[in-house]
Design an enzyme around this catalytic site. Structure first.
Site, mmCIF file in Angstrom:
data_model
loop_
_atom_site.group_PDB
_atom_site.id
_atom_site.type_symbol
_atom_site.label_atom_id
_atom_site.label_comp_id
_atom_site.label_asym_id
_atom_site.label_seq_id
_atom_site.Cartn_x
_atom_site.Cartn_y
_atom_site.Cartn_z
ATOM 1 N N GLY A 1 -7.713 5.541 7.798
ATOM 2 C CA GLY A 1 -7.466 6.178 6.510
ATOM 3 C C GLY A 1 -6.852 5.227 5.516
ATOM 4 O O GLY A 1 -6.605 4.051 5.805
ATOM 5 N N GLY B 1 -4.276 3.648 4.331
ATOM 6 C CA GLY B 1 -2.912 3.391 4.773
ATOM 7 C C GLY B 1 -2.023 2.750 3.733
ATOM 8 O O GLY B 1 -0.800 2.776 3.858
ATOM 9 N N ARG B 2 -2.622 2.151 2.716
ATOM 10 C CA ARG B 2 -1.823 1.556 1.635
ATOM 11 C C ARG B 2 -2.547 1.632 0.292
ATOM 12 O O ARG B 2 -2.184 0.943 -0.654
ATOM 13 C CB ARG B 2 -1.492 0.108 1.958
ATOM 14 C CG ARG B 2 -2.718 -0.752 2.253
ATOM 15 C CD ARG B 2 -2.345 -2.177 2.508
ATOM 16 N NE ARG B 2 -3.510 -2.922 2.954
ATOM 17 C CZ ARG B 2 -3.543 -4.245 3.021
ATOM 18 N NH1 ARG B 2 -2.507 -4.953 2.666
ATOM 19 N NH2 ARG B 2 -4.627 -4.858 3.440
ATOM 20 N N ASP C 1 3.494 -0.741 6.448
ATOM 21 C CA ASP C 1 4.494 -0.442 5.426
ATOM 22 C C ASP C 1 3.874 0.033 4.122
ATOM 23 O O ASP C 1 4.585 0.343 3.164
ATOM 24 C CB ASP C 1 5.396 -1.654 5.167
ATOM 25 C CG ASP C 1 4.627 -2.890 4.697
ATOM 26 O OD1 ASP C 1 3.442 -2.761 4.309
ATOM 27 O OD2 ASP C 1 5.202 -3.991 4.708
ATOM 28 N N ARG D 1 -7.762 -1.475 -8.397
ATOM 29 C CA ARG D 1 -9.187 -1.731 -8.281
ATOM 30 C C ARG D 1 -10.004 -0.507 -8.687
ATOM 31 O O ARG D 1 -9.524 0.629 -8.618
ATOM 32 C CB ARG D 1 -9.543 -2.184 -6.866
ATOM 33 C CG ARG D 1 -9.091 -1.279 -5.733
ATOM 34 C CD ARG D 1 -9.284 -1.955 -4.389
ATOM 35 N NE ARG D 1 -9.100 -1.041 -3.270
ATOM 36 C CZ ARG D 1 -9.252 -1.366 -1.989
ATOM 37 N NH1 ARG D 1 -9.614 -2.609 -1.680
ATOM 38 N NH2 ARG D 1 -9.071 -0.485 -1.038
ATOM 39 N N ARG E 1 -16.702 5.423 2.232
ATOM 40 C CA ARG E 1 -17.192 4.406 3.149
ATOM 41 C C ARG E 1 -17.811 5.047 4.388
ATOM 42 O O ARG E 1 -17.680 6.270 4.601
ATOM 43 C CB ARG E 1 -16.050 3.467 3.532
ATOM 44 C CG ARG E 1 -14.833 4.213 4.055
ATOM 45 C CD ARG E 1 -13.578 3.363 4.019
ATOM 46 N NE ARG E 1 -13.125 3.077 2.666
ATOM 47 C CZ ARG E 1 -12.518 1.940 2.300
ATOM 48 N NH1 ARG E 1 -12.304 0.996 3.193
ATOM 49 N NH2 ARG E 1 -12.121 1.747 1.066
ATOM 50 N N ASP F 1 -15.366 0.830 8.789
ATOM 51 C CA ASP F 1 -14.533 1.467 7.771
ATOM 52 C C ASP F 1 -14.387 0.605 6.525
ATOM 53 O O ASP F 1 -13.765 1.034 5.546
ATOM 54 C CB ASP F 1 -13.151 1.802 8.340
ATOM 55 C CG ASP F 1 -12.429 0.578 8.886
ATOM 56 O OD1 ASP F 1 -12.882 0.050 9.916
ATOM 57 O OD2 ASP F 1 -11.432 0.140 8.288
#
Length: 488
Positions: free
Chosen positions: A87, A89-90, A117, A168, A175, A244
């Site tokens: 997923g 994650g950041r 993190d 971005r 995806r 992914d």
């Protein structure tokens, strides 16, 4: 919001995590046009609120308000192994602007961060920013990079580094992994919703076809087959072609340990973490085909809505078999153009492959070799061709040049016309690793001038730009050894 599915298990609504004292590192005026951001003379937004928005510190500018930022779930295969649920994650998707999704990479933890993190570091953010814009200028489908915002916030990777957020843009960040996730959890309702959303927003021609989901799969395969052919033609290595990381729009996304070829090695590995060479240059077409097979597996339940399991598998298998055909046709067409060949002859492929083998054997610079081929005088003897001195086996390459010149004389174009066309497809400037490293090291000292200079050069990769001639020079042996890994 473009990404909307039923249930709350597919999407997390959340706020980006602020970073202290944000500052501009880089900004793309070209990408800003996509989302209608008005700019000052210095190339940065007129509305100062954009700095905080793109840092993840605010959700509102003078004219826009992002009310529903989200992170999405997906799964996937990583280095050929099923990794289960992954997923964003950041990465946090702020919203849509003018048909573009605006996503902040490095904007903090989400429920999908696992042990991460949620942050990105300055070096990887600069690399993604520059390569996204460079690929766009090369005419290769890609997500775009709007900006990099830095902060003195420290994060730990191999060492302590400073954080950054890369903003971005893409029409969609959906995806293969999104489809794999819902197929693996047997959530056919959300799998169908996702396919229908993709058709409605990005593949409307599929809606009226006899088999919309099969047609959707075919079009995704076609786009990615052509994409990887374009990568091969410019010597681009993605580095982490996990399922992914593959766009269903056929875009280059998720720039990590990528690299452009310097000395040509057909088996070049750009990712230091890829010890087995799974994602080496010559394996990229095969791996993209493999990823399309992963997508085919995820599409089986969709086709089973109208067909038996056996029929569904056969239809998808037949569609999948077209991938290498489309890739091969695209690759051949691109390399013919790189050699200045306008017509098609059966022995062209042998001519191309002989050159690539000779380049591999002699470790010839990929970009400069194709660029300089345009300068050949077809009326001069082979002994006067300076490029022959780049090859170890002089007799063999002399024979190749003789055959190449004979082939060029079959064409109707004169040398000057051929040179112009070849220089329009063979770039002079690419984001070589050593150039990016210089810009990163200066940026780490708060000097962002080299990032801006590289962006300016890379936005015009086919132009001569004589004042920047040194940026087209291959790296010295010590700089050619720069290693890039998955760590970011």
């Amino acid at each position: 919001m473009a990404f909307t599915l039923s249930g709350d298990d597919a999407i997390q609504t959340l706020q980006p995590s602020p970073i202290p004292e944000p500052y501009w590192v880089a900004f793309s005026a070209s990408a800003a046009k996509l989302v209608n951001i008005a700019l000052k003379d210095d190339g940065y937004p007129q509305d100062d609120a954009w700095l905080d928005v793109l840092a993840g510190n605010a959700l509102e500018t003078q004219s826009l308000k992002f009310s529903n930022p989200i992170a999405t779930v997906y799964s996937g295969h990583q280095f050929g192994v099923w990794a289960g649920q992954l997923g964003d994650g950041r990465a946090i998707l702020l919203g849509d602007i003018n048909g573009q999704e605006l996503q902040l990479k490095g904007a903090g933890k989400t429920r999908y961060s696992r042990m991460g993190d949620g942050r990105a570091v300055l070096r990887s953010s600069i690399r993604e920013f520059l390569c996204s814009e460079a690929m766009h200028a090369l005419g290769i489908p890609t997500s775009r990079a709007l900006a990099v915002v830095g902060s003195d916030l420290t994060v730990r990777r191999e060492t302590m580094e400073t954080a950054a957020v890369c903003a971005r843009l893409a029409p969609s960040f959906i995806r293969i992994g999104h489809f794999e996730h819902f197929a693996s959890t047997q959530n056919i309702v959300q799998l169908k919703e996702l396919a229908d959303l993709l058709i409605d927003q990005h593949y409307p021609d599929c809606r009226d076809s006899k088999n919309p989901y099969l047609n959707l799969f075919q079009k995704i395969c076609e786009r990615n087959a052509k994409l990887v052919a374009q990568w091969q033609a410019v010597g681009f290595c993605h580095g982490v072609l996990n399922s992914d990381n593959i766009s269903v729009l056929g875009l280059t996304i998720d720039y990590g340990p990528f690299g452009f070829l310097d000395q040509f090695q057909v088996d070049h590995i750009c990712n230091h973490s890829d010890q087995g060479g799974r994602y080496a240059y010559h394996r990229q077409p095969q791996i993209m085909h493999w990823n399309m097979a992963c997508l085919a597996s995820a599409f089986i339940p969709l086709l089973e809505l109208a067909h038996s399991e056996a029929e569904s598998q056969e239809l998808l298998s037949n569609a999948l078999s077209e991938f290498p055909v489309i890739y091969g046709q695209s690759w051949q067409a691109l390399f013919r153009q790189k050699l200045g060949l306008e017509s098609t002859r059966d022995d062209d492929i042998e001519l191309i492959e002989r050159l690539l083998q000779a380049m591999h054997d002699s470790r010839v610079d990929f970009t400069n070799l194709f660029r300089k081929l345009a300068n050949i005088n077809t009326n001069a003897p082979v002994s006067e061709i300076k490029l022959r001195h780049d090859f170890i086996d002089r007799d063999s390459i002399d024979q190749w040049f003789n055959d190449y010149i004979a082939r060029l004389k079959v064409e109707s174009t004169v040398d000057a016309e051929r040179k112009s066309k070849m220089n329009g497809i063979n770039p002079k400037y690419l984001l070589r690793n050593h150039l990016a490293q210089v810009a990163i090291e200066k940026a780490q000292q708060k000097d962002f001038s080299e990032v801006a200079r590289l962006l300016q050069i890379l936005e015009n990769p086919f132009d001569e730009q004589e004042e920047y001639e040194e940026y087209a020079v291959p790296p010295s042996p010590d700089l050619a050894a720069i290693e890039v890994s998955c760590s970011s």
